[in-house]
Design an enzyme around this catalytic site. Structure first.
Site, PDB file in Angstrom:
ATOM      1  N   ASN A   9       0.866  -1.181   0.000  1.00  0.00           N
ATOM      2  CA  ASN A   9       0.000   0.000   0.000  1.00  0.00           C
ATOM      3  C   ASN A   9       0.903   1.232   0.000  1.00  0.00           C
ATOM      4  O   ASN A   9       1.468   1.587   1.030  1.00  0.00           O
ATOM      5  CB  ASN A   9      -0.890  -0.035   1.259  1.00  0.00           C
ATOM      6  CG  ASN A   9      -1.718   1.226   1.412  1.00  0.00           C
ATOM      7  OD1 ASN A   9      -1.786   2.055   0.505  1.00  0.00           O
ATOM      8  ND2 ASN A   9      -2.348   1.367   2.577  1.00  0.00           N
ATOM      9  N   LYS A  11       0.136   4.274  -0.346  1.00  0.00           N
ATOM     10  CA  LYS A  11      -0.523   5.470   0.224  1.00  0.00           C
ATOM     11  C   LYS A  11      -0.264   6.680  -0.688  1.00  0.00           C
ATOM     12  O   LYS A  11      -0.113   6.504  -1.893  1.00  0.00           O
ATOM     13  CB  LYS A  11      -0.039   5.698   1.663  1.00  0.00           C
ATOM     14  CG  LYS A  11      -0.211   4.418   2.512  1.00  0.00           C
ATOM     15  CD  LYS A  11      -0.109   4.651   3.984  1.00  0.00           C
ATOM     16  CE  LYS A  11      -0.285   3.319   4.709  1.00  0.00           C
ATOM     17  NZ  LYS A  11      -0.279   3.458   6.154  1.00  0.00           N
ATOM     18  N   HIS A  95      -9.707   0.992   4.598  1.00  0.00           N
ATOM     19  CA  HIS A  95      -8.440   1.217   5.303  1.00  0.00           C
ATOM     20  C   HIS A  95      -8.706   2.169   6.473  1.00  0.00           C
ATOM     21  O   HIS A  95      -9.504   3.097   6.361  1.00  0.00           O
ATOM     22  CB  HIS A  95      -7.398   1.801   4.350  1.00  0.00           C
ATOM     23  CG  HIS A  95      -6.028   1.823   4.957  1.00  0.00           C
ATOM     24  ND1 HIS A  95      -5.645   2.799   5.842  1.00  0.00           N
ATOM     25  CD2 HIS A  95      -4.973   0.980   4.840  1.00  0.00           C
ATOM     26  CE1 HIS A  95      -4.402   2.544   6.240  1.00  0.00           C
ATOM     27  NE2 HIS A  95      -3.978   1.450   5.651  1.00  0.00           N
ATOM     28  N   GLU A  97      -7.146   4.602   7.564  1.00  0.00           N
ATOM     29  CA  GLU A  97      -6.957   6.033   7.272  1.00  0.00           C
ATOM     30  C   GLU A  97      -8.192   6.604   6.579  1.00  0.00           C
ATOM     31  O   GLU A  97      -8.534   7.778   6.769  1.00  0.00           O
ATOM     32  CB  GLU A  97      -5.672   6.227   6.446  1.00  0.00           C
ATOM     33  CG  GLU A  97      -4.436   6.036   7.325  1.00  0.00           C
ATOM     34  CD  GLU A  97      -3.195   5.536   6.616  1.00  0.00           C
ATOM     35  OE1 GLU A  97      -3.127   5.591   5.378  1.00  0.00           O
ATOM     36  OE2 GLU A  97      -2.269   5.073   7.318  1.00  0.00           O
ATOM     37  N   GLU A 167      -5.630  -4.926  10.512  1.00  0.00           N
ATOM     38  CA  GLU A 167      -4.646  -3.859  10.690  1.00  0.00           C
ATOM     39  C   GLU A 167      -4.971  -3.071  11.958  1.00  0.00           C
ATOM     40  O   GLU A 167      -5.770  -2.127  11.913  1.00  0.00           O
ATOM     41  CB  GLU A 167      -4.676  -2.905   9.490  1.00  0.00           C
ATOM     42  CG  GLU A 167      -4.319  -3.550   8.179  1.00  0.00           C
ATOM     43  CD  GLU A 167      -3.768  -2.523   7.198  1.00  0.00           C
ATOM     44  OE1 GLU A 167      -2.631  -2.688   6.769  1.00  0.00           O
ATOM     45  OE2 GLU A 167      -4.470  -1.547   6.904  1.00  0.00           O
ATOM     46  N   GLY A 173       2.089   2.450  10.709  1.00  0.00           N
ATOM     47  CA  GLY A 173       3.023   3.563  10.579  1.00  0.00           C
ATOM     48  C   GLY A 173       3.694   3.960  11.870  1.00  0.00           C
ATOM     49  O   GLY A 173       4.324   5.013  11.954  1.00  0.00           O
ATOM     50  N   SER A 212       3.077  -1.980  10.355  1.00  0.00           N
ATOM     51  CA  SER A 212       4.528  -2.005  10.595  1.00  0.00           C
ATOM     52  C   SER A 212       5.156  -3.368  10.295  1.00  0.00           C
ATOM     53  O   SER A 212       6.054  -3.805  11.010  1.00  0.00           O
ATOM     54  CB  SER A 212       4.834  -1.551  12.028  1.00  0.00           C
ATOM     55  OG  SER A 212       4.405  -0.208  12.227  1.00  0.00           O
TER      56      SER A 212
HETATM   57  P1  PGA Z   1       2.585   0.402   7.642  1.00  0.00           P
HETATM   58  O1  PGA Z   1       1.130   0.574   6.946  1.00  0.00           O
HETATM   59  O2  PGA Z   1       3.162  -0.882   7.107  1.00  0.00           O
HETATM   60  O3  PGA Z   1       3.361   1.611   7.190  1.00  0.00           O
HETATM   61  O4  PGA Z   1       2.371   0.358   9.104  1.00  0.00           O
HETATM   62  C1  PGA Z   1       0.294  -0.523   6.758  1.00  0.00           C
HETATM   63  C2  PGA Z   1      -1.012  -0.061   6.144  1.00  0.00           C
HETATM   64  O5  PGA Z   1      -1.487   1.019   6.481  1.00  0.00           O
HETATM   65  O6  PGA Z   1      -1.598  -0.765   5.299  1.00  0.00           O
END
Ligand code: PGA
Length: 250
Positions: A9, A11, A95, A97, A167, A173, A212
């Site tokens: 992803n 982003k 997601h 976010e 997640e 993140g 992460s």
């Molecule tokens: P990250 O993001 O690996 O940077 O923690 C995962 C995601 O949001 O899908």
């Protein structure tokens, strides 16, 4: 048997030159030559570039979001048919976010899943609890609510091509990964919800972990019986790290 999936992803990162370079590096490191399915989810404007470079390769691609409508007067939205037009085979829905920053409710996520199905896109449905919810002992309750909202809007057969992504919001993140045991607990729970929904569904549907994931922790996470790969944010922007994560998936 479920084939593991490793999905990157990206982003809202990258530019035309950087995306071209990353694609070259991913192809050179043969990320999709192992046993796992590999996909990338670039920002919308780079889908033409991605489709041009990845067509005919073993790396699939999809979008990070989809409109809940099929077309018409919906300024700023992108439909599932448009994504298909650019060769997308999948799409992320729900997601955290999108849920948190753009206020997508469980009902909106369920509508977007239905839109993905109408367009023939394999959706990755993201679920997961906040730190406050985990600390309050509400993880499974929150995940159940998120999963069942998608179930309520869609029929049994609609889940044959779905992937769920667990997640935990507190792990995205942050560099703070769920332990393999924490991930396994929730993945097994989601598989149970799938089985309760339709006999045998849990055995067929992939459940990947996100939050992460790195080259350093992927193998331990993927070794858990109900973890079928990963949804990778930050580490998917670096070809060497992403390649190591793909290798850890088989
Ligand atoms: P990250 O993001 O690996 O940077 O923690 C995962 C995601 O949001 O899908």
């Amino acid at each position: 048997m479920r084939i593991p999936l490793v999905a990157g992803n990206w982003k809202m990162n990258g530019d035309r030159r950087g995306v071209a370079r990353l694609l070259d590096e991913l192809l050179a490191s043969r990320v999709a030559d192992g046993a796992a399915d590999v996909m990338v989810f670039p920002p919308y404007p780079y889908l033409p570039l991605v489709s041009e470079r990845l067509a005919g390769t073993r790396i699939g691609w999809g979008a990070q979001n989809i409109a809940d409508q099929d077309g018409g007067a919906f300024t700023g939205e992108v439909s599932g048919a448009m994504l298909r037009d650019w060769g997308c085979s999948g799409v992320l829905v729900g997601h955290s976010e999108r849920r948190r920053i753009y206020a997508e409710t469980d009902a909106v996520v369920a509508e977007k899943y239905a839109a993905a199905r109408r367009a023939g896109l394999a959706a990755v449905i993201c679920v997961g609890e906040s730190l406050e919810e985990r600390d309050g002992g509400r993880t499974l309750e929150v995940v159940r609510r998120q999963v069942e909202a998608v179930f309520a809007r869609n029929t049994d057969d609609d889940f044959s091509t779905a992937t769920f992504a667990y997640e935990p919001v507190w792990a995205i993140g942050t560099g703070r990964t769920a332990t393999p045991e924490q991930a396994q607990e929730v993945h097994a729970f989601v598989r149970g919800l799938l089985d309760a929904r339709a006999a045998g569904l849990g055995g067929r549907v992939r459940i990947v972990y996100g939050g992460s994931v790195t080259a350093g922790n992927a193998a331990q996470l993927f070794a858990m019986p109900d973890v079928d790969g990963g949804l990778v944010g930050g580490a998917s922007l670096k070809a060497d790290q992403f390649a190591a994560i793909c290798a850890a998936a088989g």
